[in-house]
Structures are given as structure tokens and as C-alpha cells.
Design an enzyme around this catalytic site. Structure first.
Site, mmCIF file in Angstrom:
data_model
loop_
_atom_site.group_PDB
_atom_site.id
_atom_site.type_symbol
_atom_site.label_atom_id
_atom_site.label_comp_id
_atom_site.label_asym_id
_atom_site.label_seq_id
_atom_site.Cartn_x
_atom_site.Cartn_y
_atom_site.Cartn_z
ATOM 1 N N LYS A 169 62.836 -17.038 3.833
ATOM 2 C CA LYS A 169 61.515 -17.162 3.216
ATOM 3 C C LYS A 169 60.919 -15.751 3.128
ATOM 4 O O LYS A 169 60.465 -15.192 4.115
ATOM 5 C CB LYS A 169 60.586 -18.049 4.037
ATOM 6 N N CYS A 278 54.515 -0.907 10.376
ATOM 7 C CA CYS A 278 54.216 -1.408 11.716
ATOM 8 C C CYS A 278 54.338 -0.343 12.798
ATOM 9 O O CYS A 278 53.630 -0.384 13.798
ATOM 10 C CB CYS A 278 55.110 -2.603 12.045
#
Length: 468
Positions: A169, A278
Site C-alpha cells: 500500500k 525522517c
């Protein structure tokens, strides 16, 4: 290609809902494509296909697995430009950064997983036993929008090469790169059901995938809050879980270190990709006595970055990825000013009529207790925090709920010693650079498990002991 289909059981098919999600170019706010808004029925169909395919794929000869995935890597190399242009359009990252970092670096890493799989010992003889490493089963891969190829490579390649089957996904914000890769996988001849793609929203597709009883492992990259939600669903089914989450990474400029290098390294991670990284070094820790000197270096170097249309190959920094990100970063800049921090680079964000642009921003006179020093902004915003002693710097560096990455700049022996005292999973010392043969992951609330290298490959294997 046709982005309006799902890829399930070796076929491009319509989604169950008949609904779509529009993909926006953040540089000009134009809709460039739409992808299916998948749902739980689509997930169930994909998982069923993956479960059936696992019965034979787990026993498929490693040479055959490698041979098929080599074809995928070959297609990636042949389409570097196309993939880079897609990242520019759907994410808004600068062209050169998109090509070199988003695409080329992670195509290299995909190829490296082929070498790891080829050399890996799946069975080891112990004095009284045999220890085997075997594929886990169906892997649910949930990937983020900020690095649309990297995180797919870090999950899909080792999972499939290890003998697992996958349901991917991708992010609903930047799904197009995933579609290109799926096309290459399809053309490489991977057996039907081994790889499946279901696009859609996290709360619909992601949650359905994490809670599906036939999914054996979930690998998620995203925010800490998102990882917590996915983790709860996965743990309810006692699934194996790997989480790569947020960060608020410090860069320590030690007395006697190369301040120019420290500043350049921090600014590159915070400004390029519009700060949507990140492990960006968003907290620059500097000796109090040299704070003003380093501030001048920051102001000077900040002028070297160009902001504008990411299709322009001379531009370094494009827009933020979406209106949601723009609003979030704009709010944090306002909070920084309200908290009393001093802005030495940047200006108040303008109304994003033509795109979600926010100029690189640097705050100084920041206390580590401030929100802009503690919370992940995920935009081109750097905070400068002064410290008194080396021990003070280490304490400030570790004073965060995150522990994804860090950097230390200083005399070699001293810098390496300080690196051992930082609570983070990946630490750069001086000119240290990313190594695809080293694992990546975080301490504390920055995640569970590791990605990349042999350690990342092993996350997709189960351990079996046979006493013999």
C-alpha cells in the site's frame, strides 16, 4: 501508463469502490493523475492471492528469484529519468535530488539486495542443531510519501527475495512511483500473487491490511502516531512488526570541529527534499562561545540554496508535498516565533496560490524544551541550540522521545567517542556517509527493527531450530 487500476494476482483490475484519489503536483496544484481508492474487499482479494502464491514461491529456487528481480532492477536503471521526473511531479523534490538520491541511490540498493540474497546462508549447523531461516509468509508493506521509492525498495525487494509474498500500500499522496515499479515487476514475470498493489487511504487500506488475519508481518514507515495505530492492529493478530518512524535528530558541532562542514551537512538534510526527511539533522547543537560565528556560517550557506520550480534543474528546493504539510510547517514557524526563538533565515510563508512553497527557515536562541526543538516539523526548518560543555551537548542531544539519527562533528577520536553516547540508531561522524550495507532504524519512539543491509533482509525471515 494507466494509474486507475489495482494490481492483484498478476493482473491490473478495477477497484471495488469505483472511487479514486486525485494526485496533485504540489508545485502548481494541478491534478496529474488519479488512483483507485481501495478498500477492505480489495485488500482481502490481494491477501488471498498472496497467500496462495506463497505456497509455491517459498520453495522457489533462489537463482530464479534473483533472476526475476534482476529484470526489475534493469528496468529501473533504464527508466531513471522517467522515475525521477515522476518524483518531481508527485512530491515536488528538486530534479537533481530526485534523480540522484530518490532514484539512483535506491536502485543501487535494490541491486545490493540481490547480492545479499545470493550470499546469504539460510541454514547453519550448530554443535547439536541446525538453525534455518525461512520466509514468514504474506507481508503487508505500508510506505510513506516522502521517499516514494526508497521505502518500497527496503521492504519489497528483501521480502520477495527471502521467499515471501507482498501486498503493497503506497502513500495516497505519492503513489505514482510505486505504479511505475509495479509495471516493471509485472513485465519481469514474477508469478501471479507474489506481488500485489492496493492504493488508497491509510485508514481504509492500511488498517485493513494490518488487521487481516492472513497477513503474517507488517512493515510500516511513517509518523510515530501512524506507527502506533498500525502496531496496535498488527499486535492484536500477533504479527511480526517492523516500524521505521519519526525523528528529531541532533547534529553536534564540537569545539575544534569543522563548523563549515557541520552546517553544510545539517542544511543539506533539512533543506533538500524540503525538510521532508525522517533523519534530517533538525537540531544543530553548537558551543555557546562560538554560537554567533556559526550563525554567520548558517546565514552565508543558506543563500547557496535555490528555491523554485523543481522541474528547473538548477533549483535545489521545491515545494512541500501538500496543503496539509504546508499548513503544518507554517504553524510550527508561527509557534517558534511565539516561543521566543529568533529567526535568522526565512520569512513568513506566503499564501500558496501557485504551489506549497515555504522558504528555508532557521531559528536560533532555541531552548531544547521548545516545541520546535521537540516535535517533528517535517519541513525546511532548522533550530540552533547552544550548549556549555560536551556533557551538556550529549544530554541535550538525548533529551528527545526520538532516536532515529544523529551527527557529530569534531576531532576524530573525540567525535567517535561522543557518537557512542548518543541514543540513536544511525550516527554520522564528520564526513561519514550513508552505507547501503549498514542497517537503518531507530531507538525509542523512532521505531522497531531495522531496514536495509543483511539485518533488514533478516527481518523478513523466521528462525527455525532443528535439534539433530
Amino acid at each position: 501508463m494507466d494509474f486507475e487500476k489495482l494490481y492483484i494476482n498478476g493482473q491490473w483490475i478495477d477497484g471495488d469502490s469505483g472511487k479514486f484519489i486525485e494526485v496533485e503536483n504540489p508545485a502548481n496544484k494541478e491534478i496529474i493523475a488519479k488512483v483507485p481508492r481501495g478498500n477492505a474487499k480489495d485488500v482481502e482479494k490481494a491477501v488471498k492471492a498472496a497467500k496462495e502464491a506463497f505456497k509455491t514461491w517459498k520453495d522457489t529456487d533462489m537463482e530464479k528469484r534473483i533472476s526475476i528481480m534482476e529484470k526489475v532492477v534493469k528496468s529501473m536503471r533504464e527508466n531513471l529519468e522517467k522515475m525521477a521526473e515522476t518524483v518531481v511531479e508527485e512530491l515536488g523534490a528538486g530534479y537533481e535530488f530526485s534523480k540522484e538520491t530518490h532514484i539512483k541511490d535506491y536502485t543501487d540498493e535494490a541491486e545490493n539486495f540481490l547480492k545479499i540474497a545470493k550470499d546469504y546462508e539460510f541454514q547453519i549447523k550448530r554443535p547439536k542443531s541446525i538453525v534455518r531461516r525461512e520466509p514468514i509468509g504474506v507481508i503487508g508493506c505500508l510506505t510513506p510519501w516522502n521517499f516514494p521509492l526508497e521505502q518500497i525498495v527496503k521492504k519489497v525487494f528483501p521480502a520477495i527475495l527471502a521467499g515471501n509474498t507482498v501486498v503493497l500500500k503506497p502513500s495516497q499522496t505519492t503513489p505514482l512511483t510505486a505504479y511505475l515499479l509495479t509495471d516493471y515487476i509485472d513485465k519481469a514475470g514474477l508469478p501471479k500473487g507474489v506481488f500485489n498493489l492496493v492504493s488508497g487511504k491509510g485508514a481504509e487500506v492500511g488498517n485493513a491490511l494490518s488487521s487481516n488475519k492472513d497477513v503474517d508481518m507488517v512493515s510500516f514507515t511513517g509518523s510515530t502516531s501512524g506507527g502506533r495505530e498500525v502496531g496496535k492492529l498488527a499486535i492484536d493478530g500477533v504479527k511480526k512488526l517492523v516500524l521505521e518512524l519519526g525523528g528529531k535528530s541532533p547534529a553536534l558541532a564540537l569545539k575544534g570541529g569543522d563548523y563549515e562542514l557541520a552546517v553544510k551537512s545539517a542544511l543539506d538534510t533539512v533543506f533538500l527534499n524540503s525538510g521532508q526527511t525522517c533523519n534530517a539533522f533538525t537540531r544543530l547543537l553548537v558551543p555557546k562561545e562560538d554560537k554567533e560565528k556559526i550563525e554567520e556560517i548558517v546565514k552565508k550557506q543558506s543563500k547557496e540554496y535555490t528555491v523554485g520550480d523543481p522541474k528547473d534543474k538548477t533549483v535545489d528546493i521545491g515545494p512541500l508535498s501538500s496543503k496539509k504539510q504546508y499548513d503544518k510547517v507554517k504553524k510550527y514557524i508561527e509557534i517558534g516565533l511565539e516561543e521566543g526563538a529568533k529567526r535568522i533565515v526565512g520569512e513568513d510563508p506566503k499564501d500558496p496560490q501557485k504551489g506549497y512553497y515555504i522558504l528555508p527557515t532557521v531559528f536560533t536562541d532555541v531552548d531544547n524544551s521548545m516545541k520546535i526543538a521537540q516535535e517533528e516539523i517535517f519541513g525546511p526548518v532548522l533550530t540552533i541550540i547552544a550548549y556549555d560543555t560536551e556533557e551538556d551537548a550529549i544530554e541535550i542531544a538525548n533529551d528527545t522521545e526520538y532516536g532515529l539519527a544523529a551527527a557529530v562533528f569534531g576531532p576524530k577520536e573525540e567525535a567517535n567517542k561522543v557518537a557512542t553516547k548518543i541514543d540513536a540508531g544511525a550516527i554520522s561522524v564528520n564526513e561519514g556517509e550513508w552505507d547501503m550495507n549498514a542497517p537503518f532504524g531507530g531507538y525509542k519512539k523512532s521505531g522497531i527493527g531495522r531496514e536495509g543491509a543483511v539485518e533488514g533482509f533478516e527481518e523478513f525471515l523466521e528462525t527455525k531450530t532443528i535439534y539433530n
